[in-house]
Design a protein around this motif. Structure first.
Motif, short mmCIF file in Angstrom:
data_model
loop_
_atom_site.label_atom_id
_atom_site.label_comp_id
_atom_site.label_asym_id
_atom_site.label_seq_id
_atom_site.Cartn_x
_atom_site.Cartn_y
_atom_site.Cartn_z
N ASN A 1 28.57 7.44 3.35
CA ASN A 1 27.67 7.18 2.22
C ASN A 1 28.28 6.09 1.34
O ASN A 1 29.28 5.46 1.71
CB ASN A 1 27.45 8.48 1.43
CG ASN A 1 28.77 9.13 1.04
OD1 ASN A 1 29.68 8.45 0.57
ND2 ASN A 1 28.89 10.44 1.24
N LEU A 2 27.67 5.87 0.18
CA LEU A 2 28.14 4.78 -0.69
C LEU A 2 29.55 5.04 -1.22
O LEU A 2 30.29 4.10 -1.51
CB LEU A 2 27.17 4.59 -1.86
CG LEU A 2 25.93 3.72 -1.58
CD1 LEU A 2 25.01 3.71 -2.79
CD2 LEU A 2 26.36 2.29 -1.23
N ASP A 3 29.92 6.31 -1.39
CA ASP A 3 31.27 6.60 -1.89
C ASP A 3 32.33 6.31 -0.83
O ASP A 3 33.45 5.89 -1.16
CB ASP A 3 31.37 8.07 -2.32
CG ASP A 3 30.99 8.25 -3.77
OD1 ASP A 3 30.90 7.23 -4.49
OD2 ASP A 3 30.76 9.41 -4.18
N SER A 4 31.98 6.58 0.42
CA SER A 4 32.96 6.42 1.49
C SER A 4 32.18 6.19 2.79
O SER A 4 31.68 7.15 3.39
CB SER A 4 33.83 7.67 1.60
OG SER A 4 34.72 7.55 2.69
N GLY A 5 32.06 4.93 3.18
CA GLY A 5 31.24 4.62 4.34
C GLY A 5 31.87 3.57 5.23
O GLY A 5 32.80 2.86 4.83
N VAL A 6 31.35 3.51 6.45
CA VAL A 6 31.77 2.50 7.43
C VAL A 6 30.50 1.82 7.95
O VAL A 6 29.53 2.49 8.30
CB VAL A 6 32.53 3.15 8.60
CG1 VAL A 6 32.85 2.11 9.68
CG2 VAL A 6 33.80 3.82 8.12
#
Lengths: 128, 128
Positions: free
Chosen positions: A71-76
């Motif tokens: 997601n936007l907080d933690s994404g690839v």
């Protein structure tokens, strides 16, 4: 979605709106052109991109495939592109696969894979 | 998931089990080492990989990131890897970003992006 950050970054590059492009990067962004080396930090990315984009009269990075996780907080995000740059009368076309790590809505790492000689030979021909 | 097909293909390559690796590909698979050229079809992939893998005593393709979309019928997988090959006494290490198109549970296209010179210079050194 994390892919939206990447799409907006690419759209900014295509408009050669460097300020807006850089606003997508974290302060300490790692910006890695794998076969040519990396720079760290938004200011270093500016120093890399500004003189190059100044040589280009048009830029297009059409994306053929783009996939993501997280997601936007933690994404690839990864994508396949052909990065096209108009330099003088010539269009340079560079096949690229890129990785983008998203942290809190910004790009913390961008790593592009491509063939160095394919890039340098086209640049040299365009500037000759 | 489409990523499982890719992970199983890679595990087969690492075991140098070429028959099992090729069973993951469609008959008409496009297998593209972007800076070096492509081959089409499972038999042509065998002709490409068999002599190369025969030179290697160990193979490891550690995946650092892998993302996908779609499903087994129609999916897209991209990953970032360092493809490692032991040739003679030397380990060759090649940073790669790869695209895999999945159709009906098999790989219909595999396209790897890397720096050609990084590969050829290491191979030449290992064989010298």
């Amino acid at each position: 979605m994390p892919a939206d950050v990447v799409s907006s970054f690419i759209a900014s590059i295509e408009r050669r709106d460097l300020d807006h492009a850089l606003s997508h990067l974290t302060d300490d962004c790692e910006y890695d052109n794998v076969p040519m080396g990396k720079v760290i930090g938004r200011d270093a990315v500016r120093a890399t991109l500004e003189p190059f984009l100044a040589q280009c009269t048009e830029v297009a990075w059409p994306v053929s495939h783009q996939v993501h996780s997280g997601n936007l907080d933690s994404g690839v995000v990864m994508n396949e592109r052909v990065d096209r740059f108009k330099v003088g009368a010539s269009w340079i076309a560079l096949p690229v696969a890129g990785l983008f790590i998203i942290r809190h809505g910004q790009i913390a790492l961008r790593r592009d894979y491509f063939d160095r000689e394919s890039f340098t030979s086209q640049i040299a021909a365009a500037l000759s």
